[in-house]
Design an enzyme around this catalytic site. Structure first.
Site, PDB file in Angstrom:
ATOM      1  N   CYS A 306      70.525 -22.239   5.305  1.00  0.00           N
ATOM      2  CA  CYS A 306      71.950 -22.574   5.348  1.00  0.00           C
ATOM      3  C   CYS A 306      72.176 -24.073   5.152  1.00  0.00           C
ATOM      4  O   CYS A 306      73.316 -24.518   5.017  1.00  0.00           O
ATOM      5  CB  CYS A 306      72.543 -22.121   6.679  1.00  0.00           C
ATOM      6  SG  CYS A 306      71.551 -22.564   8.106  1.00  0.00           S
ATOM      7  N   ARG A 336      57.931 -20.373   5.777  1.00  0.00           N
ATOM      8  CA  ARG A 336      57.571 -20.792   7.134  1.00  0.00           C
ATOM      9  C   ARG A 336      56.066 -20.876   7.218  1.00  0.00           C
ATOM     10  O   ARG A 336      55.381 -19.945   6.798  1.00  0.00           O
ATOM     11  CB  ARG A 336      57.961 -19.704   8.161  1.00  0.00           C
ATOM     12  CG  ARG A 336      59.393 -19.509   8.343  1.00  0.00           C
ATOM     13  CD  ARG A 336      59.911 -20.339   9.472  1.00  0.00           C
ATOM     14  NE  ARG A 336      61.361 -20.406   9.306  1.00  0.00           N
ATOM     15  CZ  ARG A 336      62.223 -19.835  10.127  1.00  0.00           C
ATOM     16  NH1 ARG A 336      61.802 -19.215  11.187  1.00  0.00           N
ATOM     17  NH2 ARG A 336      63.509 -19.937   9.899  1.00  0.00           N
ATOM     18  N   GLU A 338      53.390 -20.082   9.509  1.00  0.00           N
ATOM     19  CA  GLU A 338      53.299 -19.350  10.774  1.00  0.00           C
ATOM     20  C   GLU A 338      51.891 -19.419  11.356  1.00  0.00           C
ATOM     21  O   GLU A 338      51.563 -18.677  12.280  1.00  0.00           O
ATOM     22  CB  GLU A 338      53.721 -17.881  10.582  1.00  0.00           C
ATOM     23  CG  GLU A 338      55.182 -17.701  10.188  1.00  0.00           C
ATOM     24  CD  GLU A 338      56.152 -17.758  11.383  1.00  0.00           C
ATOM     25  OE1 GLU A 338      55.718 -18.067  12.500  1.00  0.00           O
ATOM     26  OE2 GLU A 338      57.346 -17.492  11.157  1.00  0.00           O
ATOM     27  N   ARG A 347      55.476 -10.825   9.740  1.00  0.00           N
ATOM     28  CA  ARG A 347      55.523 -12.282   9.873  1.00  0.00           C
ATOM     29  C   ARG A 347      54.914 -12.884   8.610  1.00  0.00           C
ATOM     30  O   ARG A 347      53.725 -12.760   8.370  1.00  0.00           O
ATOM     31  CB  ARG A 347      54.759 -12.714  11.126  1.00  0.00           C
ATOM     32  CG  ARG A 347      54.958 -14.164  11.509  1.00  0.00           C
ATOM     33  CD  ARG A 347      54.472 -14.455  12.913  1.00  0.00           C
ATOM     34  NE  ARG A 347      55.284 -13.753  13.899  1.00  0.00           N
ATOM     35  CZ  ARG A 347      56.456 -14.205  14.349  1.00  0.00           C
ATOM     36  NH1 ARG A 347      56.919 -15.349  13.939  1.00  0.00           N
ATOM     37  NH2 ARG A 347      57.134 -13.503  15.231  1.00  0.00           N
ATOM     38  N   GLU A 355      71.442 -15.049   3.865  1.00  0.00           N
ATOM     39  CA  GLU A 355      71.906 -16.021   4.851  1.00  0.00           C
ATOM     40  C   GLU A 355      73.419 -16.106   4.767  1.00  0.00           C
ATOM     41  O   GLU A 355      73.984 -16.337   3.692  1.00  0.00           O
ATOM     42  CB  GLU A 355      71.262 -17.389   4.583  1.00  0.00           C
ATOM     43  CG  GLU A 355      71.711 -18.504   5.510  1.00  0.00           C
ATOM     44  CD  GLU A 355      71.131 -18.429   6.925  1.00  0.00           C
ATOM     45  OE1 GLU A 355      70.223 -17.591   7.160  1.00  0.00           O
ATOM     46  OE2 GLU A 355      71.593 -19.180   7.786  1.00  0.00           O
ATOM     47  N   ASP A 420      70.124 -13.117  19.243  1.00  0.00           N
ATOM     48  CA  ASP A 420      69.031 -12.548  18.453  1.00  0.00           C
ATOM     49  C   ASP A 420      69.187 -11.032  18.414  1.00  0.00           C
ATOM     50  O   ASP A 420      69.528 -10.420  19.426  1.00  0.00           O
ATOM     51  CB  ASP A 420      67.675 -12.849  19.131  1.00  0.00           C
ATOM     52  CG  ASP A 420      67.105 -14.191  18.716  1.00  0.00           C
ATOM     53  OD1 ASP A 420      67.731 -14.874  17.886  1.00  0.00           O
ATOM     54  OD2 ASP A 420      66.031 -14.554  19.235  1.00  0.00           O
ATOM     55  N   GLU A 439      62.189  -9.704  16.365  1.00  0.00           N
ATOM     56  CA  GLU A 439      63.488 -10.262  15.976  1.00  0.00           C
ATOM     57  C   GLU A 439      63.707  -9.951  14.499  1.00  0.00           C
ATOM     58  O   GLU A 439      62.898 -10.331  13.659  1.00  0.00           O
ATOM     59  CB  GLU A 439      63.519 -11.781  16.190  1.00  0.00           C
ATOM     60  CG  GLU A 439      64.861 -12.353  15.760  1.00  0.00           C
ATOM     61  CD  GLU A 439      64.916 -13.873  15.703  1.00  0.00           C
ATOM     62  OE1 GLU A 439      64.286 -14.539  16.550  1.00  0.00           O
ATOM     63  OE2 GLU A 439      65.596 -14.375  14.796  1.00  0.00           O
ATOM     64  N   ASN A 442      69.610 -12.825  13.421  1.00  0.00           N
ATOM     65  CA  ASN A 442      70.302 -13.546  14.485  1.00  0.00           C
ATOM     66  C   ASN A 442      71.629 -14.059  13.990  1.00  0.00           C
ATOM     67  O   ASN A 442      71.937 -13.989  12.800  1.00  0.00           O
ATOM     68  CB  ASN A 442      69.427 -14.670  15.042  1.00  0.00           C
ATOM     69  CG  ASN A 442      69.094 -15.698  14.008  1.00  0.00           C
ATOM     70  OD1 ASN A 442      69.718 -15.754  12.948  1.00  0.00           O
ATOM     71  ND2 ASN A 442      68.119 -16.525  14.291  1.00  0.00           N
ATOM     72  N   CYS A 469      76.246 -19.432  11.377  1.00  0.00           N
ATOM     73  CA  CYS A 469      75.391 -18.828  10.362  1.00  0.00           C
ATOM     74  C   CYS A 469      74.671 -17.622  10.939  1.00  0.00           C
ATOM     75  O   CYS A 469      74.578 -17.464  12.156  1.00  0.00           O
ATOM     76  CB  CYS A 469      74.389 -19.838   9.793  1.00  0.00           C
ATOM     77  SG  CYS A 469      72.962 -20.133  10.842  1.00  0.00           S
ATOM     78  N   ARG A 476      62.048  -7.664   7.498  1.00  0.00           N
ATOM     79  CA  ARG A 476      61.974  -7.201   8.886  1.00  0.00           C
ATOM     80  C   ARG A 476      62.904  -6.017   9.153  1.00  0.00           C
ATOM     81  O   ARG A 476      62.585  -5.136   9.953  1.00  0.00           O
ATOM     82  CB  ARG A 476      62.279  -8.351   9.838  1.00  0.00           C
ATOM     83  CG  ARG A 476      61.149  -9.366   9.856  1.00  0.00           C
ATOM     84  CD  ARG A 476      61.283 -10.298  11.031  1.00  0.00           C
ATOM     85  NE  ARG A 476      60.143 -11.201  11.095  1.00  0.00           N
ATOM     86  CZ  ARG A 476      60.030 -12.169  12.000  1.00  0.00           C
ATOM     87  NH1 ARG A 476      60.979 -12.348  12.901  1.00  0.00           N
ATOM     88  NH2 ARG A 476      58.971 -12.938  12.004  1.00  0.00           N
TER      89      ARG A 476
HETATM   90  P1  ATP Z   1      60.391 -15.318  15.458  1.00  0.00           P
HETATM   91  O1  ATP Z   1      60.808 -15.593  16.861  1.00  0.00           O
HETATM   92  O2  ATP Z   1      60.047 -13.897  15.172  1.00  0.00           O
HETATM   93  O3  ATP Z   1      59.381 -16.291  14.929  1.00  0.00           O
HETATM   94  P2  ATP Z   1      62.460 -17.009  14.504  1.00  0.00           P
HETATM   95  O4  ATP Z   1      63.196 -17.259  15.768  1.00  0.00           O
HETATM   96  O5  ATP Z   1      61.497 -18.015  14.024  1.00  0.00           O
HETATM   97  O6  ATP Z   1      61.726 -15.573  14.582  1.00  0.00           O
HETATM   98  P3  ATP Z   1      64.723 -17.605  12.923  1.00  0.00           P
HETATM   99  O7  ATP Z   1      64.285 -18.989  12.760  1.00  0.00           O
HETATM  100  O8  ATP Z   1      65.827 -17.336  13.869  1.00  0.00           O
HETATM  101  O9  ATP Z   1      63.499 -16.686  13.349  1.00  0.00           O
HETATM  102  O10 ATP Z   1      65.013 -16.984  11.478  1.00  0.00           O
HETATM  103  C1  ATP Z   1      66.068 -16.076  11.206  1.00  0.00           C
HETATM  104  C2  ATP Z   1      65.579 -14.772  10.624  1.00  0.00           C
HETATM  105  O11 ATP Z   1      64.675 -15.004   9.547  1.00  0.00           O
HETATM  106  C3  ATP Z   1      64.777 -13.924  11.593  1.00  0.00           C
HETATM  107  O12 ATP Z   1      65.624 -13.161  12.409  1.00  0.00           O
HETATM  108  C4  ATP Z   1      63.962 -13.054  10.662  1.00  0.00           C
HETATM  109  O13 ATP Z   1      64.752 -12.005  10.142  1.00  0.00           O
HETATM  110  C5  ATP Z   1      63.652 -14.002   9.534  1.00  0.00           C
HETATM  111  N1  ATP Z   1      62.327 -14.634   9.713  1.00  0.00           N
HETATM  112  C6  ATP Z   1      62.042 -15.768  10.370  1.00  0.00           C
HETATM  113  N2  ATP Z   1      60.720 -16.062  10.292  1.00  0.00           N
HETATM  114  C7  ATP Z   1      60.165 -15.074   9.539  1.00  0.00           C
HETATM  115  C8  ATP Z   1      58.837 -14.802   9.085  1.00  0.00           C
HETATM  116  N3  ATP Z   1      57.840 -15.619   9.364  1.00  0.00           N
HETATM  117  N4  ATP Z   1      58.636 -13.697   8.336  1.00  0.00           N
HETATM  118  C9  ATP Z   1      59.645 -12.858   8.028  1.00  0.00           C
HETATM  119  N5  ATP Z   1      60.907 -13.062   8.425  1.00  0.00           N
HETATM  120  C10 ATP Z   1      61.192 -14.147   9.170  1.00  0.00           C
HETATM  121 ZN    ZN Z   2      71.250 -20.678   9.332  1.00  0.00          ZN
HETATM  122 MG    MG Z   3      59.481 -18.186  14.231  1.00  0.00          MG
END
Ligand code: ATP
Ligand code: ZN
Ligand code: MG
Length: 535
Positions: A306, A336, A338, A347, A355, A420, A439, A442, A469, A476
């Protein structure tokens, strides 16, 4: 209580003549009794010159100060005063300023690391924390490094009290329990049947049949949630200049999860010839060597997705009748890092997300969030028939930005904060276990966090603008649907069964899918999915 002590060295364009030195006594008197008191209610909040030394064209002042006229502000004020006074009387200019042996004394025990920028040493004495700073140049003083450092200390203390967690999680709503139609792990199945193939850790190539499912989910979400609420599509850039991440705060808070991009050192191929030769001879690309041929990273890859929305309105003044504005972007992937947590499509390093972003007056932003929540609930319950739950998470970044103060007992969701959305993954185990939930999306209200850092203004003075946002991470959502309902359309809710058409042909070659078992499973799944309507 906070006290400062330090030495300011002023470099003069010329030495002050012997017979004129008494002018300094007078100047210091005037500074101490007037200029350095301005803006402070009490004397101990102000600054004071306690001694001075003049050697040729160097004037060194020892300064102590309180919280109102801080050491560095005092040093700058003195410079202005001296420039004026010496210029008028003796045509001497003040060329430079440096602060050294500066010390900040705070009336409590703080946990300050010597790794912090500009910090030389830290110790505690009589329940006080004393922070010794490195030398500061005039530009450091003006930036203002010391004020930012103090803010950082305050932030670190708050974070410590926050318990070191990224967010606090509190359940606010949950669906009824739904008997799962499936228990297996779709991540394993998808790879086995060859619908996805690992490209690199956390990255997959999605073959046509699963791409069809992913796109169908995106479309269904658009039809059921975004379209009825009047959200319209835009295309946001997917690599961001670093300064954007400073403004959003991500480069301060989540840098350990971000991926970066660099430009080559030159555009001219000859300048990179050594590298080209190396790759030719080695027939591989040693990353450590590559470092020499690329500049330091100047972009971060799409992280929150965003960011460009806030940037777009940055510096603009928005008239009331244009608000609110409701856009969404699904034009490309997010990235990301991870680390070790990667798994299937659960993940990922590269993932896909719709978005949703909106901007408006505070009441509008809350209203839109509430409409979205209602639609999300309908989507999860009536369209996908998922077992889900929602949590109010107070993200640390909002506490940091000063948008929310402390946690209260009562949850009021009509304020800046995040909800969330989570789904239960039966293949992970019992629904009572915390780690069997994922998750999937959100929704956030940011208050003025972004409108203030990007300087987005309301046309009417004193009125403010908020943003919100929401992220729909499509892998997921698809995963949690398959995990609860499986691959047999007879077990799917009506709307999904009617909406999703038959996927295109799966890839089959002599060697693919890899195993006999995978080939067998693929046949079974294709058989099931042939129940879906054709295009
Ligand atoms: P988590 O707690 O599972 O790591 P997050 O809090 O990092 O999630 P946000 O930063 O809130 O996730 O990202 C918003 C959305 O983007 C999440 O709800 C999910 O749908 C998606 N998302 C985030 N990280 C990942 C990932 N590594 N793989 C797939 N989808 C993801
Ligand atoms: Zn955002
Ligand atoms: Mg995360």
């Amino acid at each position: 209580m906070i006290k400062f002590h330090g030495y300011a060295e002023y470099l003069l364009s010329d030495a002050i003549p012997e017979d004129k030195k008494s002018i300094l006594d007078k100047a210091i008197n005037e500074l101490n009794n007037d200029f350095l008191l301005r803006g402070a209610k009490k004397r101990d909040e102000a600054a004071r010159i306690t001694s001075f030394k003049l050697s040729r064209n160097k004037l060194i002042l020892e300064i102590e100060s309180g919280s109102r006229v801080r050491l560095h502000h005092a040093a700058l004020r003195i410079k202005n005063y001296l420039s004026n006074m010496l210029g008028k009387n003796m045509r001497i200019g003040v060329r430079g300023l440096r602060l050294y042996r500066s010390r900040i004394t705070i009336d409590s025990i703080l946990h300050v690391s010597t790794q912090l920028p500009f910090v030389k040493n830290v110790y505690t004495e009589n329940s006080k924390t004393i922070i010794e700073l490195k030398d500061l140049s005039e530009s450091d003083i003006k930036r203002p490094i010391i004020d930012r450092l103090l803010k950082l200390l305050e932030f670190k203390e708050k974070k410590l009290k926050w318990g070191g967690k990224i967010e606090h999680w509190r359940l606010i709503r949950e669906s009824e329990k739904k008997e799962p139609k499936f228990r297996d792990d779709p991540n394993i199945i998808l790879e086995k049947i060859g619908w996805i193939k690992r490209y690199a850790p956390g990255q997959w190539l999605y073959t046509p049949p699963i791409t069809h499912l992913i796109r169908s989910f995106e479309k269904l979400f658009y039809m059921e949630v975004l379209k009825p609420l009047g959200f319209i599509e835009a295309i946001y850039p997917k690599i961001n200049p670093l300064e954007i991440g400073v403004k959003t705060g991500h480069l301060k808070g989540t840098v350990h999860q971000m991926m970066f991009a660099s430009q080559p050192i030159a555009y001219n191929p000859e300048d990179l010839e050594e590298w080209t030769d190396l790759v030719t001879v080695l027939d591989e690309a040693p990353a450590d060597e590559l470092r020499k041929y690329v500049k330091a990273p100047s972009y971060f890859l799409c992280f929150a997705q965003c960011e460009p929305f806030y940037w777009f309105f940055g510096g603009e003044i928005i008239d009331i009748d244009k608000l609110p504005m409701k856009w969404f972007d699904r034009s490309g992937p997010s990235f990301r890092w991870e680390s070790g947590g990667l798994r299937g499509i659960e993940r990922l390093v590269e993932f896909h997300r719709t978005e949703i972003t909106w901007i408006g007056e505070p009441e509008q932003v809350i209203e839109i969030r509430n409409q979205l929540l209602e639609k999300y609930r309908y989507f999860m319950d009536k369209i996908l028939d998922l077992e889900w739950r929602w949590a109010w998470v107070t993200p640390w970044f909002l506490v940091h930005a000063g948008e929310i103060e402390e946690e209260t007992e009562e949850i009021d969701i009509n304020q800046p904060g995040t909800i969330d959305f989570e789904a239960w993954l039966p293949y992970k185990g019992d629904r009572e276990e915390q780690n069997t939930w994922l998750e999937i999306g959100n929704i956030s209200i940011h208050g003025t966090k972004y409108t203030s850092s990007f300087k987005i203004k309301h046309q009417v003075k004193d009125k403010i603008i908020w943003t919100g946002c929401s992220g729909f991470g499509v892998e997921r959502w698809l995963l949690s649907f398959l995990a609860q309902k499986g691959f047999d359309p007879d077990n799917w809710p009506k709307r999904v069964r009617e909406f999703i058409t038959r996927p295109p042909k799966s890839v089959r070659t002599v060697t693919y899918p890899k195993t006999k078992e995978g080939k067998q499973l693929l046949n079974e799944i294709e058989e099931l999915l042939s129940k879906l309507p054709g295009d």
